[in-house]
Every structure is written in C-alpha cells, then in structure tokens.
Design an enzyme around this catalytic site. Structure first.
Site, mmCIF file in Angstrom:
data_model
loop_
_atom_site.group_PDB
_atom_site.id
_atom_site.type_symbol
_atom_site.label_atom_id
_atom_site.label_comp_id
_atom_site.label_asym_id
_atom_site.label_seq_id
_atom_site.Cartn_x
_atom_site.Cartn_y
_atom_site.Cartn_z
ATOM 1 N N CYS A 169 -8.233 3.489 7.961
ATOM 2 C CA CYS A 169 -9.532 2.892 7.644
ATOM 3 C C CYS A 169 -10.350 2.706 8.919
ATOM 4 O O CYS A 169 -9.856 2.138 9.896
ATOM 5 C CB CYS A 169 -9.318 1.538 6.959
ATOM 6 N N GLU A 187 0.831 -1.215 0.000
ATOM 7 C CA GLU A 187 0.000 0.000 0.000
ATOM 8 C C GLU A 187 0.860 1.258 0.000
ATOM 9 O O GLU A 187 0.597 2.210 -0.743
ATOM 10 C CB GLU A 187 -0.941 0.014 1.211
#
EC number: 1.17.7.4
Length: 290
Positions: A198, A131
């Site tokens: 998140c 990521e």
C-alpha cells in the site's frame, strides 16, 4: 522547555478509518453488530468500540452464528467466510480495504490460470496474519507464504514464480527478495513480481524516519499485535536508537525523560490519533512533575 510533538503523518490509514466509521454508523442505529476478529490491532480502540456495543468474535464463533449482522474488517477475508455467511443468513457489512480487495482479485486471477502446476504463487507476508489468510484463501491454500528473505531460499527455483506482497510489509525487504529470486531462478522458467504494498504505508517510511531523527526521544505507539507497527517501529529505531514501543500512557518510562529537549510521539496505521494525543498529554504532565 521540552518540546513534545505528535507526528502528523501517523495514525489510521483510510482502510481502518472506513471500517471504524462503518462500525460506529451501525452501532448508532442500536443494532447488534459483530466483528470478525479485532477491528484493528489496537486494544484501546477495540475497547472503545466494545463499550459502544461492538461484539468481537472469532471464526469458530462466526460459524455458529445465524441471522446476524457481521462487520468484516479492513484486512479482508477468504472466500469461505462469504460462503458461511450465505448459508447462515448472516448480513455482511464489508469493510475490506479496497487495496486489499484488488490484491485478492489479482491473486485469484493468477490462481485461476491454466498453468498452475508449473508455477508457485508466493506471498511475502506474515504467516497467520488476517490479510495473508484472506490472500492465501484465494488460492484454496496453495500459495506459499514467506515472512523474510531467508525463507525465499526454500522456493523451488526450477518452477516459475509469481510474487505478491501483503499490503503492509517493508518495501525494502520486498526488493531484496526480488533480487534474490532473480539471481537464483532457472533461466528456463519465468519470474514475475508485483509490488502490492500500500502506497499510504510505503510513503510513511521516509516521513517517519525524518520525524524520528529530529527528536531526542521517540515514543512509538502501537498495539502489540500490529504487523505494521512492528515494521514502522524498527524503521524508527534505525534512525533513532532512543525509540521506545508503548501501547498506552501507563508504559511511559519516567527515567527516559530527564535531559531531553524534544520528544516525538508517532504510531502505526492501526494507532488512533486520540491515543497519541492522550500519551502526549501524559508526557507533558510527567515532565511538569519532575
């Protein structure tokens, strides 16, 4: 009777569920499907999909590939990957998590602004993580990656700072970094920070702590490569020192079982539910044998 409980909140996040669903959908058609990197940081799930026909490749192998179909996993990819795909006539099945996609766009917009020489784009994340590579790629490699609070000390506090976070990092440490930068940055420059962790990951923390504290013994199920797994396991250990990291039923230590009344099985966002169920059944079988 010893109680063995699986944490209902553990298991794949929606980004991973989507990626795996897309892979299964394509494989069911009988097509040859490649995946750029492990679809999820869990060797058992990778093995299951390999048996279904999924071929995992690295970035070097991807560059050599032509006229093929390739799945991009939830972690996301840098812009270069899409350029190579176009040049090599590779059809992309894009399973990048929408949370990661939004973050990539925000970082790219930040990078495209005119004041780039006067500021540092900083990403709190794990160096080399898929990521993070995708996020740094939005800045053509200019972003600075810091893995922990200690590394914030090497930032240039005479220049403006824009701080972002890998989506699966610790919320607590993110705020510690924010406070540290606030204390040290020059009053002549600006500091803007964006909590881009998140919420599905962040919201697991309090529930996981509660679950871990409510059992005598915890088996935390996670692949060794999982960044999220390492972080969540540490959270378990903080509230229950009798927490143990395993990635398969083979790693259950029998000597931990005698004398406990309740055992909890939980896992990372990259841990499949079926694996936690398999481990729960293995624990019950071992208790019966004792």
């Amino acid at each position: 009777m010893v109680k063995v409980e699986i944490d209902e909140g553990s298991g794949f996040c929606f980004g991973v569920v989507t990626a795996i669903h897309k892979a299964e959908e394509e494989l069911a058609k009988g097509v040859t499907l490649y995946c750029l990197g492990d679809i999820v940081h869990n060797s058992r799930e990778v093995e299951r999909l390999k048996e279904m026909g999924l071929i995992t490749i690295n970035h070097e192998e991807f560059k050599q590939l032509h006229n093929a179909k390739v799945l991009l996993r939830a972690h996301g990819e840098p812009p270069e990957t899409y350029i190579i795909a176009k040049e090599n006539n590779i059809e992309i099945i894009d399973a990048t998590c929408p949370v990661v996609l939004r973050l990539q766009k925000r970082i790219k917009q930040e990078y495209m602004q005119e004041d780039l020489d006067e500021k540092q784009i900083v990403i709190y994340g794990k160096n080399g993580h898929a990521e993070v590579l995708g996020l740094v790629g939005q800045t053509t490699g200019k972003a600075i990656v810091i893995e922990k609070l200690d590394e914030a000390r090497r930032l240039d506090f005479s220049k403006s700072i824009r701080l972002y976070s890998q989506t699966t990092k610790s919320l607590d440490e993110f705020w510690e970094i924010v406070e540290y930068i606030k204390e040290h940055i020059s009053p002549d420059v600006t500091f803007e920070y964006y909590d881009t962790i998140c919420r599905q990951v962040a919201n697991r923390m309090p529930n996981l702590r509660k679950f871990a504290a409510s059992h005598d013994l915890i088996f935390f199920v996670s692949g060794k490569k999982s960044s999220n797994g390492k972080m969540l396991f540490e959270e378990c250990k903080k509230v229950n020192p009798n927490s143990h990291l395993i990635d398969s039923a083979d790693e259950i230590d029998d000597s931990l079982l005698p004398g406990v009344n309740s055992i909890g099985v939980c896992g990372a966002t990259s841990t499949p539910k079926w694996l936690m169920e398999e481990i729960s059944e293995a624990i019950k079988a071992q208790i019966k044998r004792q």
